[in-house]
Design an enzyme around this catalytic site. Structure first.
Site, mmCIF file in Angstrom:
data_model
loop_
_atom_site.group_PDB
_atom_site.id
_atom_site.type_symbol
_atom_site.label_atom_id
_atom_site.label_comp_id
_atom_site.label_asym_id
_atom_site.label_seq_id
_atom_site.Cartn_x
_atom_site.Cartn_y
_atom_site.Cartn_z
ATOM 1 N N LYS A 90 -20.655 -74.550 -28.829
ATOM 2 C CA LYS A 90 -20.664 -75.431 -29.998
ATOM 3 C C LYS A 90 -22.067 -75.584 -30.543
ATOM 4 C CE LYS A 90 -19.046 -78.268 -33.008
ATOM 5 N NZ LYS A 90 -18.337 -77.600 -34.118
ATOM 6 N N TRP A 134 -24.357 -72.478 -19.405
ATOM 7 C CA TRP A 134 -24.066 -71.370 -20.311
ATOM 8 C C TRP A 134 -25.213 -70.398 -20.109
ATOM 9 C CZ3 TRP A 134 -25.781 -69.729 -25.449
ATOM 10 C CH2 TRP A 134 -24.826 -68.953 -26.131
ATOM 11 N N GLU A 163 -16.892 -67.267 -44.835
ATOM 12 C CA GLU A 163 -16.480 -68.305 -43.885
ATOM 13 C C GLU A 163 -15.064 -68.033 -43.349
ATOM 14 O OE1 GLU A 163 -17.975 -70.386 -42.266
ATOM 15 O OE2 GLU A 163 -16.521 -71.880 -41.634
ATOM 16 N N LYS A 175 -14.202 -67.455 -39.407
ATOM 17 C CA LYS A 175 -13.204 -68.238 -38.664
ATOM 18 C C LYS A 175 -12.204 -67.294 -37.988
ATOM 19 C CE LYS A 175 -14.698 -72.212 -39.045
ATOM 20 N NZ LYS A 175 -16.001 -71.648 -38.960
ATOM 21 N N GLU A 199 -13.934 -65.615 -35.009
ATOM 22 C CA GLU A 199 -14.342 -66.404 -33.844
ATOM 23 C C GLU A 199 -13.178 -67.019 -33.082
ATOM 24 O OE1 GLU A 199 -15.949 -70.231 -36.440
ATOM 25 O OE2 GLU A 199 -16.863 -69.788 -34.524
ATOM 26 N N CYS A 208 -25.538 -75.361 -22.318
ATOM 27 C CA CYS A 208 -25.520 -76.191 -21.118
ATOM 28 C C CYS A 208 -25.286 -77.654 -21.481
ATOM 29 C CB CYS A 208 -26.853 -76.092 -20.392
ATOM 30 S SG CYS A 208 -27.264 -74.413 -19.947
ATOM 31 N N HIS A 220 -18.016 -50.475 -53.346
ATOM 32 C CA HIS A 220 -19.268 -49.838 -52.918
ATOM 33 C C HIS A 220 -19.230 -49.473 -51.432
ATOM 34 C CE1 HIS A 220 -20.916 -50.567 -56.818
ATOM 35 N NE2 HIS A 220 -20.615 -51.853 -56.735
ATOM 36 N N ARG A 266 -19.014 -77.674 -25.430
ATOM 37 C CA ARG A 266 -20.289 -76.994 -25.667
ATOM 38 C C ARG A 266 -20.244 -75.552 -25.165
ATOM 39 N NH1 ARG A 266 -24.539 -80.995 -26.217
ATOM 40 N NH2 ARG A 266 -26.079 -79.666 -25.237
ATOM 41 N N ASN A 280 -31.298 -78.459 -19.103
ATOM 42 C CA ASN A 280 -30.841 -77.753 -20.294
ATOM 43 C C ASN A 280 -32.089 -77.416 -21.103
ATOM 44 O OD1 ASN A 280 -29.467 -76.754 -22.454
ATOM 45 N ND2 ASN A 280 -28.837 -78.745 -23.263
ATOM 46 N N GLY A 281 -32.209 -76.149 -21.518
ATOM 47 C CA GLY A 281 -33.397 -75.752 -22.279
ATOM 48 C C GLY A 281 -33.942 -74.459 -21.704
HETATM 49 C C1 F6R Z 1 -18.913 -71.307 -36.672
HETATM 50 C C2 F6R Z 1 -19.958 -72.174 -36.152
HETATM 51 C C3 F6R Z 1 -21.325 -71.630 -36.006
HETATM 52 C C4 F6R Z 1 -22.350 -72.696 -36.416
HETATM 53 C C5 F6R Z 1 -23.772 -72.216 -36.115
HETATM 54 C C6 F6R Z 1 -24.800 -73.209 -36.585
HETATM 55 O O1 F6R Z 1 -17.690 -71.983 -36.764
HETATM 56 O O2 F6R Z 1 -19.708 -73.302 -35.838
HETATM 57 O O3 F6R Z 1 -21.500 -70.470 -36.739
HETATM 58 O O4 F6R Z 1 -22.199 -72.958 -37.775
HETATM 59 O O5 F6R Z 1 -23.913 -72.032 -34.735
HETATM 60 O O6 F6R Z 1 -24.599 -74.449 -36.015
HETATM 61 P P1 F6R Z 1 -25.267 -75.746 -36.612
HETATM 62 O O7 F6R Z 1 -24.632 -76.039 -37.928
HETATM 63 O O8 F6R Z 1 -25.005 -76.806 -35.593
HETATM 64 O O9 F6R Z 1 -26.721 -75.451 -36.774
#
Ligand code: F6R
Length: 601
Positions: free
Chosen positions: A596, A75, A477, A481, A484, A2, A500, A27, A99-100
């Protein structure tokens, strides 16, 4: 997640609320709404979908006296995305955005229903509107204080009353920033939303509640005691939060990595001493006495933590446990443990909660984050900031490589304090670190080759990323990527683990990205997958004489020490994921179902 905005000033509130809401789109959200005070009345507009959909239902433009309002992007957490569940929520002449999570909302809801309040939504937030209404006897500030005293959980709120000349904002465990303009105050969950209007911001602290007028802010705690206001001048310009000519924020942010790395290193190294300057809030004796490090993080930040496992053991002789924050149980109390939280946003609920739990053991603690003044910084003893500027694309890119750099700096500091690294060894690492931005730039220059490869395999049903040693976390990673933003099922695997189990998935339709800059062992894994018909795209060191004999395609990365090559390989896999998603026409900066900053458990 949110997002909240609010405005009070001389101009029409509607357009400003829409503009600031759009700047919070990164966000992630499923619905949006605004409440605008107009002629002592409050008008509410809500819509499922994008802000553009909300603008279509907004008819309030031009109302006289329309100079105060609140807005929200939602959200969904409690209750599905719908107009009813969208904020603002109202009760009589009160409107709120939140928000929360209100943890005791069911109890409060029962109580309020007994008192005759009718609930229109399934949200936890609506209780706040009714509770404030219940206490409102003409003093909005007092009513909000009384309501918040009854609330358990987290909140950032902005509250409007038709008969109140000011707005009320409050925060607990959820970010809220006030921006001071000329006879106007702008409110948002995050600084980038405010930058076109002002660079002078006040970050509200936990437990603070403010009375917001157009020309001033009065900051108090819940008991009504005045609190000092700290005005901060934001040094990023509005452009830093815009796309700067790139088609997507993600591509822009990938290209910002040389600068982000340079700035994260700036002023922190002393080549002469062969050491790093970091304020860790611990003496060298305390650092020397450490016996282990526990790292807590989520997602991409967790992958940074995994790299630290190799790095800290080698550079500082320190064993590391890396914990996925949402799975963190309880720390086995062992003295001489350093707790390290890694979170680019500094607001990830899972990470904050796990850190809170771990901190009850009284251990020294550190955070690595990109957001100055974020909640994590209040939880830990000291913070190492990455200096990336705001990251808008949902997929973490520059903040990840900057986290790796911060961890390299930390490992050198620990290594020196513990006598594990000589000044000369540290100096060599530091010299290489100062070359890193230039090396990253050289990888960026391979973007066209990476684009062609990505486009060739964009139709794949499944991708594999394999790596060993420092490159194992990078394989995870790369797969994250690809999942996502390109929505392609992808696996990151330690090269040695393929046999394995996952080898069964490898066919001629499974492209495999082999991260091959750390040692020769990966070549036997490449042969294993080639034997099953898979194409192998190898990221290898320039001039490697053997890799071309085993891989289908080779991308050469500049030669550097293994840990730095992990940063270079990261940039290459980011570009591959980006160009794959771009070829597939996907919404790269706002992938479906993702946010985000994940401020719920
Ligand atoms: C992937 C991504 C998420 C964040 C995760 C933690 O690209 O951005 O996996 O890494 O939500 O977020 P932070 O680092 O803000 O705690």
């Amino acid at each position: 997640m949110c997002g909240i905005v609010a405005y009070i000033g001389d101009e029409l509130a509607g357009p400003i609320l829409f503009d600031t809401l759009k700047r919070l789109e990164y966000r992630g959200y499923d619905s949006a709404g605004v409440a605008i005070k107009s002629d002592e009345k409050i008008e509410v507009f809500k819509s499922v979908g994008r802000i553009a959909d909300l603008e279509k239902v907004y008819t309030g433009l031009g109302c006289p006296g329309d100079c105060m309002g609140i807005g929200h992007t939602r959200w969904a957490t409690h209750g599905k995305p719908s107009d009813k569940n969208a904020h603002p929520h109202t009760s009589g002449e009160i409107a709120i955005v939140h928000n929360g999570i209100i943890e005791n909302y069911l109890d409060l809801r029962d109580l309020l229903m007994e008192m005759g309040y009718e609930f229109l939504s399934e949200t936890d937030s609506e209780v706040l509107a009714h509770l404030i209404h219940f206490y409102y006897k003409g003093d909005l500030f007092e009513a909000v204080c009384k309501a918040l005293e009854r609330v358990e959980g987290s909140y950032a709120i902005a509250v409007l009353a038709a008969s109140s000349p000011y707005l009320v904002c409050a925060r607990k465990d959820s970010p809220l920033v006030l921006g001071k303009g000329e006879n106007a105050i702008y409110v948002a969950s995050d600084v980038p939303a405010l930058l076109p209007y002002t660079k002078d911001v006040i970050r509200m602290r936990d437990g603070e509640i403010s009375r917001v007028y157009a020309d001033r802010v009065e900051m108090m705690d819940l008991a009504g005691m005045p609190q000092p206001i700290q005005m901060e001048r934001i040094t990023w310009d509005a452009d830093a939060a815009e796309r700067g000519g790139y088609p997507h924020f993600m591509l822009k942010e990938i290209h910002e990595q040389p600068r982000a790395i340079r700035e994260t290193v700036a002023g922190r190294i002393s080549e002469i001493d062969g050491d790093v300057r970091l304020d860790l809030g611990m003496s060298d004796e305390e650092l020397e006495a450490l016996e282990r490090v526990v790292i807590i993080a989520c997602g991409t930040s967790y992958h940074a933590g995994l790299l630290a496992k190799y790095l800290f053991a080698r550079a500082a002789g320190l064993p590391v446990d890396v914990e996925v924050a949402s799975e963190f149980q309880q720390l086995q109390v062992r003295p001489r443990t350093l707790l390290l939280g890694i979170t680019q946003s500094g607001e990830t609920a899972d990470t904050l909660l796990a850190l809170k739990k771990a901190k009850t053991c009284g251990l020294p603690s550190l955070a690595i984050t990109n957001v100055v003044g974020s909640t994590v910084t209040e939880l830990v003893g000291s913070t190492i900031y990455t200096r990336c500027g705001p990251e808008i694309g949902v997929a973490a890119t520059k903040t990840f490589t900057a986290q790796l750099v911060a961890l390299i700096l930390l490992s050198i500091r620990l290594g020196r304090a513990r006598g594990h690294l000589t000044p000369d060894q540290a100096r060599k690492m530091l010299i290489e670190l100062t070359r890193l931005p230039g090396l990253v730039q050289r990888v960026l220059e391979k973007r066209e080759t990476l684009r062609e490869i990505a486009e060739t395999y964009a139709g794949a049903g499944c991708y594999f990323f394999i790596g060993r040693d420092y490159l194992y976390p990078i394989s995870l990673e790369g797969a994250l990527k690809m999942k996502e933003i390109a929505y392609i099922p992808s696996e990151g695997y330690a090269g040695g683990e393929l046999k394995h189990g996952p080898l069964a998935l490898i066919t001629e339709k499974t492209p495999v990205v082999a991260l091959a800059t750390c040692g020769k062992k990966i070549q036997s894994n490449i042969k294993e997958v080639r034997a099953r018909g898979a194409d192998v795209i190898a990221l290898a060191t320039e001039g490697d004489p053997d890799i071309g004999k085993v891989a289908s395609v080779v991308i050469e990365l500049p030669e550097t020490r293994p840990v730095f090559s992990a940063v270079l390989a990261t940039v290459a896999v980011q570009l591959m994921a980006y160009y794959t998603a771009n070829k597939l026409g996907l919404p790269i900066d706002k992938p479906r179902n993702l946010a985000k900053c994940v401020t719920v458990e």
